[in-house]
Design a protein around this motif. Structure first.
Motif, PDB file in Angstrom:
ATOM      1  N   ASP A   1       0.940  -1.423  -0.181  1.00 30.24           N
ATOM      2  CA  ASP A   1      -0.121   0.046   0.211  1.00 30.24           C
ATOM      3  C   ASP A   1       0.608   1.378  -0.358  1.00 30.24           C
ATOM      4  O   ASP A   1       0.395   2.116  -0.026  1.00 30.24           O
ATOM      5  N   GLY A   2       2.300   0.831   0.109  1.00 32.90           N
ATOM      6  CA  GLY A   2       2.859   2.076  -0.164  1.00 32.90           C
ATOM      7  C   GLY A   2       3.116   3.014   0.913  1.00 32.90           C
ATOM      8  O   GLY A   2       3.361   3.751   1.046  1.00 32.90           O
ATOM      9  N   THR A   3       2.822   2.356   2.484  1.00 33.61           N
ATOM     10  CA  THR A   3       3.466   2.860   3.769  1.00 33.61           C
ATOM     11  C   THR A   3       4.733   3.119   3.711  1.00 33.61           C
ATOM     12  O   THR A   3       5.575   4.019   3.793  1.00 33.61           O
ATOM     13  N   VAL A   4       5.687   2.275   3.158  1.00 36.50           N
ATOM     14  CA  VAL A   4       6.990   2.677   3.535  1.00 36.50           C
ATOM     15  C   VAL A   4       7.547   1.633   2.710  1.00 36.50           C
ATOM     16  O   VAL A   4       7.007   0.342   1.667  1.00 36.50           O
ATOM     17  N   SER A   5       9.019   1.740   1.934  1.00 34.78           N
ATOM     18  CA  SER A   5       9.647   1.549   1.284  1.00 34.78           C
ATOM     19  C   SER A   5      10.089  -0.260   1.076  1.00 34.78           C
ATOM     20  O   SER A   5       9.904  -0.259   2.628  1.00 34.78           O
ATOM     21  N   ASN A   6      11.056  -1.147  -0.179  1.00 35.93           N
ATOM     22  CA  ASN A   6      11.500  -1.597   0.231  1.00 35.93           C
ATOM     23  C   ASN A   6      12.532  -1.810   1.492  1.00 35.93           C
ATOM     24  O   ASN A   6      13.047  -2.553   2.495  1.00 35.93           O
ATOM     25  N   ASN A   7      13.453  -1.014   1.487  1.00 39.31           N
ATOM     26  CA  ASN A   7      14.649  -0.441   2.120  1.00 39.31           C
ATOM     27  C   ASN A   7      13.716  -0.399   3.555  1.00 39.31           C
ATOM     28  O   ASN A   7      14.814  -0.967   4.352  1.00 39.31           O
ATOM     29  N   GLY A   8      12.683   0.741   4.016  1.00 39.23           N
ATOM     30  CA  GLY A   8      11.875   0.402   5.122  1.00 39.23           C
ATOM     31  C   GLY A   8      11.788  -0.450   5.815  1.00 39.23           C
ATOM     32  O   GLY A   8      11.700  -1.130   7.521  1.00 39.23           O
ATOM     33  N   ALA A   9      11.305  -1.919   4.997  1.00 34.35           N
ATOM     34  CA  ALA A   9      10.523  -2.768   5.127  1.00 34.35           C
ATOM     35  C   ALA A   9      11.643  -3.885   5.958  1.00 34.35           C
ATOM     36  O   ALA A   9      11.382  -4.269   7.164  1.00 34.35           O
ATOM     37  N   ARG A  10      12.726  -3.386   4.973  1.00 36.95           N
ATOM     38  CA  ARG A  10      13.854  -4.577   5.766  1.00 36.95           C
ATOM     39  C   ARG A  10      14.221  -3.588   7.455  1.00 36.95           C
ATOM     40  O   ARG A  10      14.811  -4.762   8.104  1.00 36.95           O
ATOM     41  N   GLN A  11      14.255  -2.335   7.098  1.00 35.56           N
ATOM     42  CA  GLN A  11      14.309  -2.185   9.135  1.00 35.56           C
ATOM     43  C   GLN A  11      13.246  -2.826   9.811  1.00 35.56           C
ATOM     44  O   GLN A  11      13.638  -2.831  11.138  1.00 35.56           O
ATOM     45  N   VAL A  12      12.577  -2.287   9.368  1.00 36.12           N
ATOM     46  CA  VAL A  12      10.858  -3.175  10.084  1.00 36.12           C
ATOM     47  C   VAL A  12      11.187  -4.610  10.626  1.00 36.12           C
ATOM     48  O   VAL A  12      11.199  -4.705  11.870  1.00 36.12           O
ATOM     49  N   PHE A  13      11.310  -4.928   9.769  1.00 37.16           N
ATOM     50  CA  PHE A  13      11.648  -6.866   9.884  1.00 37.16           C
ATOM     51  C   PHE A  13      12.329  -7.107  10.742  1.00 37.16           C
ATOM     52  O   PHE A  13      12.730  -7.324  11.750  1.00 37.16           O
ATOM     53  N   ASP A  14      13.644  -5.743  10.868  1.00 30.74           N
ATOM     54  CA  ASP A  14      15.068  -6.151  12.165  1.00 30.74           C
ATOM     55  C   ASP A  14      14.164  -5.988  13.233  1.00 30.74           C
ATOM     56  O   ASP A  14      14.915  -6.789  14.263  1.00 30.74           O
ATOM     57  N   ALA A  15      13.751  -5.054  13.440  1.00 37.07           N
ATOM     58  CA  ALA A  15      12.598  -4.669  14.631  1.00 37.07           C
ATOM     59  C   ALA A  15      12.295  -6.356  15.087  1.00 37.07           C
ATOM     60  O   ALA A  15      11.795  -6.680  16.894  1.00 37.07           O
ATOM     61  N   LEU A  16      11.120  -6.495  14.364  1.00 40.70           N
ATOM     62  CA  LEU A  16      10.307  -8.149  14.543  1.00 40.70           C
ATOM     63  C   LEU A  16      11.464  -8.724  14.694  1.00 40.70           C
ATOM     64  O   LEU A  16      10.476  -9.717  15.804  1.00 40.70           O
ATOM     65  N   TRP A  17      12.502  -9.079  14.524  1.00 43.38           N
ATOM     66  CA  TRP A  17      13.388  -9.960  14.343  1.00 43.38           C
ATOM     67  C   TRP A  17      14.188 -10.096  15.652  1.00 43.38           C
ATOM     68  O   TRP A  17      13.621 -11.311  16.769  1.00 43.38           O
ATOM     69  N   GLY A  18      13.459  -8.830  16.065  1.00 41.49           N
ATOM     70  CA  GLY A  18      14.248  -8.380  17.635  1.00 41.49           C
ATOM     71  C   GLY A  18      13.221  -8.531  18.751  1.00 41.49           C
ATOM     72  O   GLY A  18      14.138  -8.193  20.048  1.00 41.49           O
ATOM     73  N   GLY A  19      11.651  -8.877  18.169  1.00 38.77           N
ATOM     74  CA  GLY A  19      11.057  -8.625  19.461  1.00 38.77           C
ATOM     75  C   GLY A  19       9.741  -8.053  19.303  1.00 38.77           C
ATOM     76  O   GLY A  19       9.095  -8.505  19.905  1.00 38.77           O
ATOM     77  N   ASP A  20      10.349  -6.759  18.270  1.00 39.30           N
ATOM     78  CA  ASP A  20       8.282  -6.504  18.451  1.00 39.30           C
ATOM     79  C   ASP A  20       7.710  -6.662  17.423  1.00 39.30           C
ATOM     80  O   ASP A  20       7.712  -7.844  16.696  1.00 39.30           O
TER      81      ASP A  20
END
Length: 481
Positions: free
Chosen positions: A386-405
């Protein structure tokens, strides 16, 4: 022109014999437990030791698991098969023989398919037969002596024998991985290689292209895919050097030393006639009624190959992606859950083959150990779409999710990763970039495509990475005419 890889002008020929320990609670011919980790010699009963007056009784569960495997690989399940005594002397073989199958095995033929890179390969199977395991010789902590643990004696095995159709260690490893995944998927083996539940013997030889098969040497008891590849690679180089030095290859059984990365000869290799096979007089022929085969077939889970075809047809996945999504039942279930929640099968497959697999491989875990749940990954993919986050931004979000968020939107907000989708604000930035980069504008209009990428990069920089790259590109093209 041949596509077979050559090593120093030699073709490698590999066949694997794989022992899968069947997931029964009791042994193949007795009621003794198969539980791993018991105190030495506490799970070896008189039947396992062939003490006078004892008789073996076939474990129905072991036969059922063999039937399941035969059906899964498209093999013939023999309506009648024979058990034989394989005679040899070894300290951990208390009977002086091993009960196995030779002339008429329970599973005949079949094939296993897998990918090596993006190339699909199929290896034909010769057979799969039921047999009992031997005991175990223990050489450590015995002050120069050898201890014998007979707990494994009589443990049910399905020995799966391939045709010598593999031509590299990479093919052998991918075949072994596919076989491992299949027996675990079917529930007939737990696949625990550290405990010896799944182990391979590799028959390796080399030859000049077009020549008859060379003399093979068998590398025994390889209990990891990494060791399998290392052992084959070393053995191939050793055999080539022997031949180049004018020395013969002697048929032998060899062991691989993981510490040195080398193979060493254990004994000259026996042929079948050396084992003096003969039908076991204590066991009648194994008769499998066709109705039983149909009953087992009806209870079978959907096979990986069938599921992969479904993912191709229904989800539009490429063959390679579909195979990767069915490398384990847990992976398939994760994929289906994320696909259903996001409606984006290809993006889900890309993330599972990419970021998720990369993290799991680094940490030595399986998909069951993923801290990012299927629904959470689906939510992240939804925010990309839906365009909320870029692919690069999504990888940063994924890092946080992997860390427990666990909250995708909260992470996007906290990290300021929400993309700029306001066309008016973005248009103003594009105008500023065009005004400040006249040289790149001229180069683009002169036909240099790289200049356009530079302008997109300047827009992303000016927006501090928050611009939607696709939207920025469209605006640039529109304003550049």
């Amino acid at each position: 022109m041949s596509t077979v890889p050559l090593i120093r002008g030699y073709e490698v020929v590999i066949g694997l014999e794989t022992h899968a320990q069947l997931s029964t609670r009791s042994k193949i011919f007795s009621g003794a437990s198969t539980q791993f980790g018991a105190e030495p010699n506490t799970q070896a009963c008189p039947v396992d030791l062939a003490l006078p007056g004892t008789l073996p009784v076939m474990n129905r569960g072991a036969v059922e698991r063999a039937i399941r495997f035969g059906l899964a690989v498209g093999a013939k399940v023999a309506p009648q098969s024979i058990f034989a005594r394989k005679n040899y002397f070894y300290p951990d073989l208390p009977k002086g023989y091993q009960i196995s199958q030779y002339e008429i095995p329970v599973v005949q033929g079949g094939k296993v398919g897998f990918f090596v890179g993006d190339h699909r390969k199929t290896v034909n199977l010769t057979r799969a037969h039921l047999e009992e395991d031997a005991g175990k010789s223990l050489h450590e902590d015995y002050h120069g002596q050898t201890g014998i643990d007979l707990n494994r004696a009589g443990t049910p095995l399905l020995e799966i024998v391939s045709e010598p159709e593999m031509r590299s260690s990479a093919e052998a490893v991918e075949y072994a991985k596919a076989l491992h995944a299949l027996v675990v998927w079917l529930g007939i083996c737990d696949g625990n290689m550290q405990e010896g539940s799944f182990r391979c013997d590799a028959n390796v030889s080399v030859r000049r292209p077009g020549q008859p098969y060379g003399t093979r040497r068998e590398i025994k008891n390889l209990n990891s895919f990494r060791f399998l590849q290392q052992a084959i690679d070393y053995e191939v180089q050793w055999q080539i050097e022997q031949i180049e030095d004018g020395l013969p290859i002697v048929q032998a059984t060899v062991l691989f030393n993981p510490d040195t990365g080398e193979t060493r000869s254990m004994r000259t290799k026996e042929d079948a006639h050396d084992y003096r096979y003969f039908p076991d007089p204590d066991l009648p022929p194994l008769v499998i009624d066709p109705a039983w085969v149909e009953q087992v077939k009806a209870a079978m889970p959907e096979l990986p190959s069938t599921m992969a075809e479904r993912f191709q047809q229904e989800d539009g996945l490429p063959a390679y992606d579909a195979t990767m999504m069915t490398q384990s039942l847990a992976m398939a279930r994760f994929y289906e859950a994320a696909r259903d929640a996001s409606g984006q099968p290809k993006l889900v497959a890309n993330w599972l083959m990419g970021e998720v697999s990369r993290r799991l491989n680094t940490e030595g875990g399986s998909i069951e150990a993923s801290p990012v749940a299927a629904g959470t990954l689906a939510a992240l993919i939804g925010r990309i779409v839906d365009g909320t986050v870029s692919n690069n931004g999504a990888r940063q979000v994924f890092d946080a999710l992997w860390g427990g968020d666990t909250d995708v939107d909260a992470v996007i907000e906290a990290k300021g990763l929400k993309q700029m989708n306001d066309e008016g604000a973005l248009a103003a930035i594009v105008d500023q970039v065009l005004a400040a980069n006249a040289k790149s504008v001229d180069e683009y209009r002169a036909g240099k495509d790289k200049a356009f990428n530079a302008l997109v990069g300047q827009v992303m920089k000016a927006s501090k990475g928050k611009a939607n790259p696709a939207q920025a590109g469209e605006l640039l093209k529109k304003k550049l005419g």
